[in-house]
Design a protein around this motif. Structure first.
Motif, PDB file in Angstrom:
ATOM      1  N   ASP A 347     -10.225  14.131  14.692  1.00 14.95           N
ATOM      2  CA  ASP A 347      -9.712  15.188  13.823  1.00 14.95           C
ATOM      3  C   ASP A 347      -8.251  14.918  13.478  1.00 14.95           C
ATOM      4  O   ASP A 347      -7.830  15.035  12.331  1.00 14.95           O
ATOM      5  N   GLU A 348      -7.472  14.511  14.477  1.00 15.84           N
ATOM      6  CA  GLU A 348      -6.065  14.211  14.220  1.00 15.84           C
ATOM      7  C   GLU A 348      -5.933  13.004  13.286  1.00 15.84           C
ATOM      8  O   GLU A 348      -5.118  13.011  12.359  1.00 15.84           O
ATOM      9  N   GLN A 349      -6.770  12.004  13.497  1.00 18.77           N
ATOM     10  CA  GLN A 349      -6.725  10.827  12.618  1.00 18.77           C
ATOM     11  C   GLN A 349      -7.002  11.228  11.171  1.00 18.77           C
ATOM     12  O   GLN A 349      -6.356  10.739  10.244  1.00 18.77           O
ATOM     13  N   HIS A 350      -7.960  12.137  11.004  1.00 21.26           N
ATOM     14  CA  HIS A 350      -8.278  12.608   9.655  1.00 21.26           C
ATOM     15  C   HIS A 350      -7.094  13.360   9.052  1.00 21.26           C
ATOM     16  O   HIS A 350      -6.752  13.171   7.874  1.00 21.26           O
ATOM     17  N   ARG A 351      -6.459  14.200   9.870  1.00 22.97           N
ATOM     18  CA  ARG A 351      -5.294  14.942   9.370  1.00 22.97           C
ATOM     19  C   ARG A 351      -4.151  13.990   8.993  1.00 22.97           C
ATOM     20  O   ARG A 351      -3.442  14.210   8.009  1.00 22.97           O
ATOM     21  N   VAL A 352      -3.968  12.924   9.776  1.00 26.07           N
ATOM     22  CA  VAL A 352      -2.939  11.933   9.442  1.00 26.07           C
ATOM     23  C   VAL A 352      -3.247  11.287   8.097  1.00 26.07           C
ATOM     24  O   VAL A 352      -2.367  11.125   7.241  1.00 26.07           O
ATOM     25  N   HIS A 353      -4.509  10.941   7.904  1.00 19.25           N
ATOM     26  CA  HIS A 353      -4.922  10.303   6.656  1.00 19.25           C
ATOM     27  C   HIS A 353      -4.619  11.213   5.460  1.00 19.25           C
ATOM     28  O   HIS A 353      -4.032  10.777   4.456  1.00 19.25           O
ATOM     29  N   LEU A 354      -5.015  12.479   5.585  1.00 18.74           N
ATOM     30  CA  LEU A 354      -4.780  13.413   4.480  1.00 18.74           C
ATOM     31  C   LEU A 354      -3.283  13.623   4.251  1.00 18.74           C
ATOM     32  O   LEU A 354      -2.812  13.686   3.114  1.00 18.74           O
ATOM     33  N   PHE A 355      -2.539  13.741   5.355  1.00 18.88           N
ATOM     34  CA  PHE A 355      -1.095  13.918   5.255  1.00 18.88           C
ATOM     35  C   PHE A 355      -0.463  12.739   4.509  1.00 18.88           C
ATOM     36  O   PHE A 355       0.373  12.924   3.611  1.00 18.88           O
ATOM     37  N   ALA A 356      -0.862  11.508   4.883  1.00 20.96           N
ATOM     38  CA  ALA A 356      -0.269  10.306   4.275  1.00 20.96           C
ATOM     39  C   ALA A 356      -0.598  10.249   2.785  1.00 20.96           C
ATOM     40  O   ALA A 356       0.246   9.856   1.970  1.00 20.96           O
ATOM     41  N   GLU A 357      -1.803  10.662   2.416  1.00 20.63           N
ATOM     42  CA  GLU A 357      -2.164  10.664   0.992  1.00 20.63           C
ATOM     43  C   GLU A 357      -1.348  11.703   0.232  1.00 20.63           C
ATOM     44  O   GLU A 357      -0.880  11.445  -0.881  1.00 20.63           O
ATOM     45  N   ARG A 358      -1.181  12.893   0.839  1.00 19.62           N
ATOM     46  CA  ARG A 358      -0.358  13.918   0.171  1.00 19.62           C
ATOM     47  C   ARG A 358       1.070  13.419  -0.016  1.00 19.62           C
ATOM     48  O   ARG A 358       1.696  13.620  -1.064  1.00 19.62           O
ATOM     49  N   LEU A 359       1.594  12.766   1.023  1.00 18.77           N
ATOM     50  CA  LEU A 359       2.967  12.255   0.954  1.00 18.77           C
ATOM     51  C   LEU A 359       3.100  11.225  -0.173  1.00 18.77           C
ATOM     52  O   LEU A 359       4.049  11.267  -0.973  1.00 18.77           O
ATOM     53  N   ALA A 360       2.137  10.311  -0.256  1.00 19.16           N
ATOM     54  CA  ALA A 360       2.191   9.282  -1.298  1.00 19.16           C
ATOM     55  C   ALA A 360       2.144   9.933  -2.680  1.00 19.16           C
ATOM     56  O   ALA A 360       2.915   9.568  -3.579  1.00 19.16           O
ATOM     57  N   ARG A 361       1.284  10.930  -2.848  1.00 21.00           N
ATOM     58  CA  ARG A 361       1.162  11.561  -4.179  1.00 21.00           C
ATOM     59  C   ARG A 361       2.413  12.387  -4.504  1.00 21.00           C
ATOM     60  O   ARG A 361       2.796  12.509  -5.667  1.00 21.00           O
ATOM     61  N   ARG A 362       3.035  12.933  -3.446  1.00 15.79           N
ATOM     62  CA  ARG A 362       4.319  13.639  -3.651  1.00 15.79           C
ATOM     63  C   ARG A 362       5.363  12.640  -4.183  1.00 15.79           C
ATOM     64  O   ARG A 362       6.118  12.947  -5.121  1.00 15.79           O
ATOM     65  N   ALA A 363       5.374  11.442  -3.608  1.00 20.74           N
ATOM     66  CA  ALA A 363       6.322  10.414  -4.070  1.00 20.74           C
ATOM     67  C   ALA A 363       5.999   9.996  -5.500  1.00 20.74           C
ATOM     68  O   ALA A 363       6.910   9.835  -6.333  1.00 20.74           O
ATOM     69  N   LEU A 364       4.722   9.829  -5.799  1.00 20.80           N
ATOM     70  CA  LEU A 364       4.345   9.437  -7.157  1.00 20.80           C
ATOM     71  C   LEU A 364       4.772  10.501  -8.161  1.00 20.80           C
ATOM     72  O   LEU A 364       5.252  10.178  -9.257  1.00 20.80           O
ATOM     73  N   ALA A 365       4.631  11.766  -7.788  1.00 18.80           N
ATOM     74  CA  ALA A 365       5.008  12.848  -8.704  1.00 18.80           C
ATOM     75  C   ALA A 365       6.513  12.878  -8.956  1.00 18.80           C
ATOM     76  O   ALA A 365       6.980  13.450  -9.938  1.00 18.80           O
ATOM     77  N   MET A 366       7.292  12.243  -8.067  1.00 19.08           N
ATOM     78  CA  MET A 366       8.751  12.215  -8.219  1.00 19.08           C
ATOM     79  C   MET A 366       9.241  10.905  -8.843  1.00 19.08           C
ATOM     80  O   MET A 366      10.428  10.581  -8.772  1.00 19.08           O
ATOM     81  N   GLY A 367       8.336  10.133  -9.420  1.00 24.37           N
ATOM     82  CA  GLY A 367       8.750   8.868 -10.025  1.00 24.37           C
ATOM     83  C   GLY A 367       8.896   7.738  -9.023  1.00 24.37           C
ATOM     84  O   GLY A 367       9.508   6.716  -9.312  1.00 24.37           O
ATOM     85  N   GLY A 368       8.334   7.920  -7.827  1.00 19.78           N
ATOM     86  CA  GLY A 368       8.466   6.906  -6.786  1.00 19.78           C
ATOM     87  C   GLY A 368       7.237   6.033  -6.651  1.00 19.78           C
ATOM     88  O   GLY A 368       6.381   5.995  -7.535  1.00 19.78           O
ATOM     89  N   THR A 369       7.164   5.355  -5.504  1.00 22.99           N
ATOM     90  CA  THR A 369       6.065   4.425  -5.233  1.00 22.99           C
ATOM     91  C   THR A 369       5.421   4.761  -3.892  1.00 22.99           C
ATOM     92  O   THR A 369       6.079   5.297  -2.998  1.00 22.99           O
ATOM     93  N   CYS A 370       4.127   4.425  -3.766  1.00 22.34           N
ATOM     94  CA  CYS A 370       3.430   4.683  -2.501  1.00 22.34           C
ATOM     95  C   CYS A 370       3.816   3.665  -1.436  1.00 22.34           C
ATOM     96  O   CYS A 370       3.549   3.880  -0.265  1.00 22.34           O
ATOM     97  N   THR A 371       4.453   2.552  -1.832  1.00 16.52           N
ATOM     98  CA  THR A 371       4.858   1.564  -0.838  1.00 16.52           C
ATOM     99  C   THR A 371       6.158   0.877  -1.230  1.00 16.52           C
ATOM    100  O   THR A 371       6.225   0.164  -2.235  1.00 16.52           O
ATOM    101  N   GLY A 372       7.191   1.106  -0.447  1.00 18.06           N
ATOM    102  CA  GLY A 372       8.487   0.486  -0.708  1.00 18.06           C
ATOM    103  C   GLY A 372       8.571  -0.929  -0.184  1.00 18.06           C
ATOM    104  O   GLY A 372       9.263  -1.770  -0.757  1.00 18.06           O
ATOM    105  N   GLU A 373       7.855  -1.198   0.928  1.00 13.56           N
ATOM    106  CA  GLU A 373       8.024  -2.525   1.538  1.00 13.56           C
ATOM    107  C   GLU A 373       6.841  -3.004   2.370  1.00 13.56           C
ATOM    108  O   GLU A 373       6.839  -4.152   2.805  1.00 13.56           O
ATOM    109  N   HIS A 374       5.843  -2.164   2.619  1.00 15.18           N
ATOM    110  CA  HIS A 374       4.730  -2.609   3.468  1.00 15.18           C
ATOM    111  C   HIS A 374       3.598  -3.257   2.682  1.00 15.18           C
ATOM    112  O   HIS A 374       2.782  -3.975   3.241  1.00 15.18           O
ATOM    113  N   GLY A 375       3.523  -2.970   1.404  1.00 17.89           N
ATOM    114  CA  GLY A 375       2.459  -3.538   0.587  1.00 17.89           C
ATOM    115  C   GLY A 375       1.254  -2.611   0.475  1.00 17.89           C
ATOM    116  O   GLY A 375       1.222  -1.518   1.046  1.00 17.89           O
ATOM    117  N   VAL A 376       0.256  -3.073  -0.268  1.00 16.27           N
ATOM    118  CA  VAL A 376      -0.925  -2.266  -0.575  1.00 16.27           C
ATOM    119  C   VAL A 376      -2.036  -2.495   0.435  1.00 16.27           C
ATOM    120  O   VAL A 376      -2.618  -1.541   0.968  1.00 16.27           O
TER     121      VAL A 376
END
Lengths: 420, 420
Positions: A347-376
């Motif tokens: 359950d926690e792993q699932h919550r982490v996954h959803l959290f990370a996706e929300r964070l990435a989309r928050r960055a995209l909505a601000m003109g940012g990128t989902c990955t600054g240095e780790h890659g795709v």
């Protein structure tokens, strides 16, 4: 705190589940047919079918599960890499380059089986030119090994992703780290690459043996391969810029009343033109544990959006009942949430996954990128589509098909094309 | 001295011969058929067939002779560029992007006729974000216009090729200039591009509206288009990094007993980590005339090879009975011979050509490049082949075919493929 986190995370990594179930019997038969060719190329000790070796080469330091290759080969020179690739190409076997396995996005997983090229035996520092501030290294040379080699020259290579990664692997993943504000990333510091293409041909992206500090000669092939995560070819040599070790290096610890105040100060420092290597960290030479975490997010946004995204991310962490200290390089807008996850709690792993996706989309909505240095890698392929749009994805797929028409080079990474 | 040279060279430029003889009657007929479509897209004033306008758009500031397009269009927005490109694509008409015409390698010559897209009417500075150190500009915005616009912000854009070039044109040719040692070239300072492809589709290389200061999201499309000299698409917006204007800027004039001593001092300064913008010039804000010369060589070699190549080049100048003062950016190994040529002396022109080729091959033999910052254009296509080798050329051609399968985008530049 740091050492606690470190221990917890290593425990988690060690317990990563291994997937040995993919059914690729035809491919296994092809592997069996080429083993003698592999052994004649790199010697009997240069080919391993052992389960432990295969498992070790099927995962990196991320949460992505182990996807072991069918066989691991250990070439000793570019000619062997080329000969091995030709055999793979003739038999349609996937090729997965492997440096140190310190990636964070599942880039080395053999999702379609195939042949892992472990490059650790190619570990020579070649062609050091201190007077020209450049050096050429083989793919088994790590960042720390190079800097140890340079110790008496007054020079260093400053790009520092935390892990003691191989420099060719750092080029492959477009690594950077906290020194990027002053020294740039691998994109700015790679002068030339030797790359073995999927059919075994050897290309020098800026011409064989060339090392001008700048060039405008034709299309920038060097930066096409930097960040291509092994999907376009196997990097077998990297020519890097070196720098003089700064005579004076000053660290300062500042407390700010708010994130906004910290970012404002950073902007003012940058505007004043003060040469800055890294800003906003707690202490130099600490915090390295964050690159060893089981899962680290990696968004990057325009500087001025940092306060808002960090506040929203902290709220999201609380609401999601997750632990995730934030470490940022405020100077370039890149920050990481160091997600500490209980491997026995799906359950926690699932919550982490959803959290990370929300964070990435928050960055995209601000003109940012989902990955600054780790890659795709494996996990951000859908996010990449959202980030760059369908036409850019189509162009990337066209480039991939031009360089790797059989889709043998590290298949299933960056692009969804050909994904099983 | 500077003004004398300037006058001489402008005289030479004005007397450049015009080639209006290419026989492309079928293509002329196709142009006639699409004129009404062009006029309906960008208005009657946005389409010009006048001989003077066509001649003006058929040459840059180099010795390459004028190759006028069949027609010049003046789009006012990206939608018009896209619609015009679609018409050209449907009728197989070459497309030549035109910024300010300040290039030095014949990049705007319509060697196969076709349609010149003059982008001067798209001259808006868009989306200035002082707090994020970035700005987006249309292709009619020049370097000086942007810095005038930024005057009250404390920020500037430091890449300075000498000429008041358009910033999108500077991206297209991977321009740099003498500030590159500290601030990098267009490669390091371009965050995102909007590009119209040959079929009219609009791509955003880093995703629409994105401006993170670094990213490792997929293949680096931005740096594939930077330096592509109009052969892959028409750059219609460029998002650039900005910098704080340095509070203190110091110029120093040093005399050295030899070139070797000057280079040695430069290496020591760089090793000491002193922030340097440009080194080895006579004075700041002078020497601009060199970019206006009729012919300027542009080799770049590893720093330590500069003394040898400069000595050999001076000897060659003497032996070739040529006048060519040398201006270098010692900090990055790039230097220019400012060739002063009598336009009425074909023998001298021939000697200049042979001298420039010998110089380029001397640089290649030293691990350098035939072009540090001017690009390949028309005149260095054979040298590019020698520089990067046949496989790299083949890969470049593959990339070109992927993005421009009909070979309509600025045909005959960079690659010999499709050359008439």
């Amino acid at each position: 705190m740091a050492s606690d986190v470190f221990v917890l995370l290593k425990t988690y990594n060690n317990s990563t589940k291994v997937d040995l179930t993919h059914d690729l019997s035809a491919q296994r038969a092809a592997v069996d047919r080429v083993l003698s060719a592999f052994r004649s190329i790199c010697g009997p000790d240069g080919v391993s079918l052992g389960e432990a070796v295969r498992e070790q080469h099927g995962k990196d330091e991320s949460v992505h599960k182990c996807r072991p290759p069918d066989v691991v080969v250990f070439p000793r020179c570019v000619e062997e890499v080329s000969a091995l690739a030709k055999v793979c190409h003739d038999h349609n076997l996937p090729i997965i380059p492997f440096g140190t396995g310190t990636g964070l996005e599942g880039g080395v997983g053999a999702v379609k089986g195939g042949v892992c090229f472990s490059l650790r035996n190619m570990d020579q520092v070649l062609d050091l030119h201190p007077e020209d501030f450049d050096v050429t290294v083989e793919p088994g040379v790590t960042r720390k090994a190079l800097n140890a080699y340079l110790r008496d020259t007054g020079l260093w290579f400053p790009v520092d992703p935390g892990a003691d990664a191989s420099l060719c692997g750092m080029a492959a993943t477009s690594a950077s780290g906290t020194n990027a504000v002053r020294y740039g990333t691998m994109r700015e510091n790679t002068l030339n690459l030797e790359v073995v293409l999927s059919d075994g041909r050897i290309i020098h992206t800026a011409g064989k043996g060339r090392r001008p500090r700048k060039t405008s000669a034709g299309y920038n092939l060097t930066n096409l391969f930097v960040g291509s995560e092994g999907t376009l070819g196997i990097i077998t040599k990297t020519t890097l810029r070196l720098y003089g070790i700064p005579e004076a290096m000053v660290s300062a610890v500042c407390s700010f009343p708010s994130i906004q105040a910290a970012v404002d100060s950073t902007v003012q420092i940058l505007q004043a033109g003060v040469p800055i290597a890294r800003i906003g960290e707690e202490e130099r030479e600490k915090n390295r544990y964050r690159y060893l975490t089981a899962y680290s997010t990696d968004v990057c946004v325009p500087l001025s959006r940092l306060p808002q995204i960090i506040v929203e991310t902290k709220e999201d962490l609380l609401e999601s009942r997750l632990t995730g200290p934030i470490a940022g390089h405020v100077g370039d807008g890149n920050f990481h949430c160091l997600m500490v996850v209980d491997p026995n709690d799906p359950d926690e792993q699932h919550r982490v996954h959803l959290f990370a996706e929300r964070l990435a989309r928050r960055a995209l909505a601000m003109g940012g990128t989902c990955t600054g240095e780790h890659g795709v890698g494996l996990g951000k392929r859908v996010l990449l589509q959202e980030e760059v749009g369908p036409l850019a994805i189509q162009v990337m797929q066209g480039l991939k098909e031009t360089l790797d028409p059989k889709n043998l080079m590290n298949p299933g990474k960056i692009l969804l094309q050909g994904d099983p």
